[in-house]
Design an enzyme around this catalytic site. Structure first.
Site, PDB file in Angstrom:
ATOM      1  N   GLY A 127      50.629  -6.615  64.367  1.00 29.41           N
ATOM      2  CA  GLY A 127      51.279  -5.459  63.739  1.00 29.41           C
ATOM      3  C   GLY A 127      50.509  -4.896  62.563  1.00 29.41           C
ATOM      4  O   GLY A 127      51.026  -4.089  61.802  1.00 29.41           O
ATOM      5  N   GLU A 141      56.476 -15.103  64.582  1.00 33.00           N
ATOM      6  CA  GLU A 141      57.614 -14.586  63.806  1.00 33.00           C
ATOM      7  C   GLU A 141      58.778 -15.567  63.861  1.00 33.00           C
ATOM      8  O   GLU A 141      59.513 -15.726  62.884  1.00 33.00           O
ATOM      9  CB  GLU A 141      58.018 -13.201  64.348  1.00 33.00           C
ATOM     10  CG  GLU A 141      57.002 -12.148  63.939  1.00 33.00           C
ATOM     11  CD  GLU A 141      56.848 -11.007  64.932  1.00 33.00           C
ATOM     12  OE1 GLU A 141      57.732 -10.816  65.785  1.00 33.00           O
ATOM     13  OE2 GLU A 141      55.823 -10.300  64.846  1.00 33.00           O
ATOM     14  N   GLY A 179      52.746  -6.050  71.352  1.00 31.83           N
ATOM     15  CA  GLY A 179      53.949  -5.678  70.618  1.00 31.83           C
ATOM     16  C   GLY A 179      54.080  -4.167  70.550  1.00 31.83           C
ATOM     17  O   GLY A 179      54.579  -3.520  71.472  1.00 31.83           O
ATOM     18  N   GLY A 180      53.597  -3.592  69.455  1.00 31.28           N
ATOM     19  CA  GLY A 180      53.773  -2.160  69.184  1.00 31.28           C
ATOM     20  C   GLY A 180      53.433  -1.257  70.359  1.00 31.28           C
ATOM     21  O   GLY A 180      54.221  -0.368  70.723  1.00 31.28           O
ATOM     22  N   GLU A 218      47.705 -15.600  69.376  1.00 31.68           N
ATOM     23  CA  GLU A 218      48.028 -14.452  68.542  1.00 31.68           C
ATOM     24  C   GLU A 218      47.675 -14.760  67.093  1.00 31.68           C
ATOM     25  O   GLU A 218      48.467 -15.386  66.373  1.00 31.68           O
ATOM     26  CB  GLU A 218      49.528 -14.140  68.636  1.00 31.68           C
ATOM     27  CG  GLU A 218      49.994 -13.782  70.030  1.00 31.68           C
ATOM     28  CD  GLU A 218      51.213 -12.859  69.997  1.00 31.68           C
ATOM     29  OE1 GLU A 218      51.218 -11.907  70.772  1.00 31.68           O
ATOM     30  OE2 GLU A 218      52.130 -13.077  69.184  1.00 31.68           O
ATOM     31  N   ASN A 267      55.987  -7.526  74.482  1.00 29.26           N
ATOM     32  CA  ASN A 267      57.002  -8.180  73.656  1.00 29.26           C
ATOM     33  C   ASN A 267      57.655  -7.083  72.819  1.00 29.26           C
ATOM     34  O   ASN A 267      57.059  -6.599  71.857  1.00 29.26           O
ATOM     35  CB  ASN A 267      56.335  -9.230  72.757  1.00 29.26           C
ATOM     36  CG  ASN A 267      57.325  -9.853  71.781  1.00 29.26           C
ATOM     37  OD1 ASN A 267      58.534  -9.618  71.872  1.00 29.26           O
ATOM     38  ND2 ASN A 267      56.804 -10.640  70.841  1.00 29.26           N
ATOM     39  N   TRP A 268      58.850  -6.709  73.222  1.00 28.97           N
ATOM     40  CA  TRP A 268      59.511  -5.581  72.540  1.00 28.97           C
ATOM     41  C   TRP A 268      60.078  -5.989  71.180  1.00 28.97           C
ATOM     42  O   TRP A 268      60.525  -5.137  70.416  1.00 28.97           O
ATOM     43  CB  TRP A 268      60.642  -5.030  73.418  1.00 28.97           C
ATOM     44  CG  TRP A 268      60.180  -4.388  74.698  1.00 28.97           C
ATOM     45  CD1 TRP A 268      58.884  -4.314  75.165  1.00 28.97           C
ATOM     46  CD2 TRP A 268      60.998  -3.721  75.664  1.00 28.97           C
ATOM     47  NE1 TRP A 268      58.869  -3.642  76.373  1.00 28.97           N
ATOM     48  CE2 TRP A 268      60.147  -3.269  76.705  1.00 28.97           C
ATOM     49  CE3 TRP A 268      62.363  -3.469  75.756  1.00 28.97           C
ATOM     50  CZ2 TRP A 268      60.632  -2.578  77.818  1.00 28.97           C
ATOM     51  CZ3 TRP A 268      62.843  -2.782  76.863  1.00 28.97           C
ATOM     52  CH2 TRP A 268      61.984  -2.334  77.872  1.00 28.97           C
ATOM     53  N   LYS A 269      60.101  -7.272  70.883  1.00 31.41           N
ATOM     54  CA  LYS A 269      60.655  -7.769  69.619  1.00 31.41           C
ATOM     55  C   LYS A 269      62.082  -7.221  69.436  1.00 31.41           C
ATOM     56  O   LYS A 269      62.797  -7.070  70.409  1.00 31.41           O
ATOM     57  CB  LYS A 269      59.720  -7.447  68.456  1.00 31.41           C
ATOM     58  CG  LYS A 269      58.283  -7.920  68.757  1.00 31.41           C
ATOM     59  CD  LYS A 269      57.372  -7.915  67.583  1.00 31.41           C
ATOM     60  CE  LYS A 269      55.992  -8.426  67.999  1.00 31.41           C
ATOM     61  NZ  LYS A 269      55.059  -8.547  66.897  1.00 31.41           N
ATOM     62  N   SER A 316      47.721  -6.515  67.906  1.00 29.42           N
ATOM     63  CA  SER A 316      47.241  -5.131  67.869  1.00 29.42           C
ATOM     64  C   SER A 316      46.378  -4.755  69.066  1.00 29.42           C
ATOM     65  O   SER A 316      45.421  -3.987  68.923  1.00 29.42           O
ATOM     66  CB  SER A 316      46.490  -4.855  66.557  1.00 29.42           C
ATOM     67  OG  SER A 316      47.360  -5.038  65.455  1.00 29.42           O
ATOM     68  N   HIS A 339      56.791 -17.802  69.132  1.00 27.57           N
ATOM     69  CA  HIS A 339      56.101 -16.666  68.515  1.00 27.57           C
ATOM     70  C   HIS A 339      55.984 -16.922  67.007  1.00 27.57           C
ATOM     71  O   HIS A 339      56.888 -17.501  66.399  1.00 27.57           O
ATOM     72  CB  HIS A 339      56.872 -15.375  68.791  1.00 27.57           C
ATOM     73  CG  HIS A 339      56.096 -14.161  68.423  1.00 27.57           C
ATOM     74  ND1 HIS A 339      55.989 -13.723  67.124  1.00 27.57           N
ATOM     75  CD2 HIS A 339      55.351 -13.306  69.170  1.00 27.57           C
ATOM     76  CE1 HIS A 339      55.215 -12.649  67.092  1.00 27.57           C
ATOM     77  NE2 HIS A 339      54.814 -12.370  68.324  1.00 27.57           N
TER      78      HIS A 339
HETATM   79  P1  13P Z   1      51.319  -6.137  67.949  1.00 32.84           P
HETATM   80  O1  13P Z   1      50.738  -5.764  69.290  1.00 32.84           O
HETATM   81  O2  13P Z   1      52.326  -5.131  67.456  1.00 32.84           O
HETATM   82  O3  13P Z   1      50.280  -6.486  66.963  1.00 32.84           O
HETATM   83  O4  13P Z   1      52.182  -7.464  68.200  1.00 32.84           O
HETATM   84  C1  13P Z   1      51.582  -8.534  68.810  1.00 32.84           C
HETATM   85  C2  13P Z   1      52.623  -9.533  69.092  1.00 32.84           C
HETATM   86  O5  13P Z   1      53.152 -10.174  68.199  1.00 32.84           O
HETATM   87  C3  13P Z   1      53.049  -9.699  70.484  1.00 32.84           C
HETATM   88  O6  13P Z   1      53.839 -10.808  70.644  1.00 32.84           O
END
Ligand code: 13P
Length: 251
Positions: free
Chosen positions: A174, A98, A235-236, A168, A9-11, A214, A96
């Site tokens: 993050g 967020e 994500g990251g 999640e 997930n590149w956000k 993470s 998600h």
């Molecule tokens: P991180 O891997 O950066 O914690 O993000 C997880 C996430 O929200 C994937 O959708």
């Protein structure tokens, strides 16, 4: 037998130029030749088409990070399911945390979006998960159960088999803090039990449940080694080709 799915997930990162660089890195890291794992990248809308084109000769699939549940019309700034399939998407992330926190997504919109995705042959990656406060109050199992039940309301068992769930825990997104493999397994088993109650054991056993929060090369093997963890939503670490490839090959 559930196939592993490793999804990035590149956000809100990587416009077309950065996306091309990251995808080139993934090809160099041999991410596209993983045989026992499905690999998915979810760039922002503006980078979807170029990603689909760039990856057309690989097995890496492309997904969006959101969709609107209406087919078209006066919804400024929104993108529909048919637009995503036309652009070559096969998956879409829905609900998600967020989006729930900053953009007013609710269990009800998550359900509408999941149905619309399934109607249009898009695999919904439905996100559920609790905040730290909710975990401290010991209401996390009930909360995730409620989120799961609401997301699947009115969805048949054959459709549900096409869906993916991502657990999640918000406190692990993050933050560098990760659920322990035991915490992840317990929640994933709980979610599978909820699915078995909604449908039946066979259906529940066929639905993939990803862990997100993470996940990185250093912890992926242990997390992915849990019985009910069928992949990751990353994500990251998905923004670094080498790290993402290492997670793909972690097992
Ligand atoms: P991180 O891997 O950066 O914690 O993000 C997880 C996430 O929200 C994937 O959708």
């Amino acid at each position: 037998m559930r196939r592993f799915l490793i999804a990035g997930n590149w956000k809100m990162n990587c416009g077309p130029a950065d996306a091309a660089e990251l995808l080139e890195g993934l090809k160099n890291a041999k991410a596209e030749v993983a045989e026992e794992v499905d690999v998915l990248v979810c760039p922002p809308f503006v980078s979807l088409s170029m990603s689909v084109n760039y990856l057309h000769d690989t097995d890496i699939q492309v997904g969006a990070q959101n969709l609107h549940f209406e087919d078209n019309g006066a919804f400024t700034g929104e993108v529909s399911a048919t637009m995503l399939t036309e652009a070559g998407c096969a998956f879409v992330i829905i609900g998600h945390s967020e989006r729930r926190e900053y953009f007013g997504e609710t269990d009800s919109t998550v359900n509408k979006k999941a149905k619309k995705a399934l109607e249009n042959d898009l695999v919904p990656v439905i996100c559920v998960g609790e905040s730290l406060d909710q975990r401290k109050q010991d209401i996390h199992y009930q909360l995730v159960e409620n989120q799961t039940k609401a997301a699947f309301e009115g969805i048949s068992s054959s459709e549900a088999l096409d869906a993916v769930i991502a657990y999640e825990p918000i406190w692990a997104i993050g933050t560098g803090e990760t659920a322990t493999p035991e915490q992840a397994q317990e929640m994933h088993a709980h979610i599978r039990g909820v699915l078995a109650g909604l449908y039946d054991k066979e259906t529940a056993d066929g639905i993939r449940i990803l862990y997100g929060g993470s996940m990185k090369p250093g912890n992926a093997e242990e997390l992915l080694g849990q019985e009910d963890v069928d992949g990751g939503l990353i994500g990251g670490a998905s923004l670094k080709a080498e790290d993402f490839a290492q997670i793909i090959y972690a097992r």
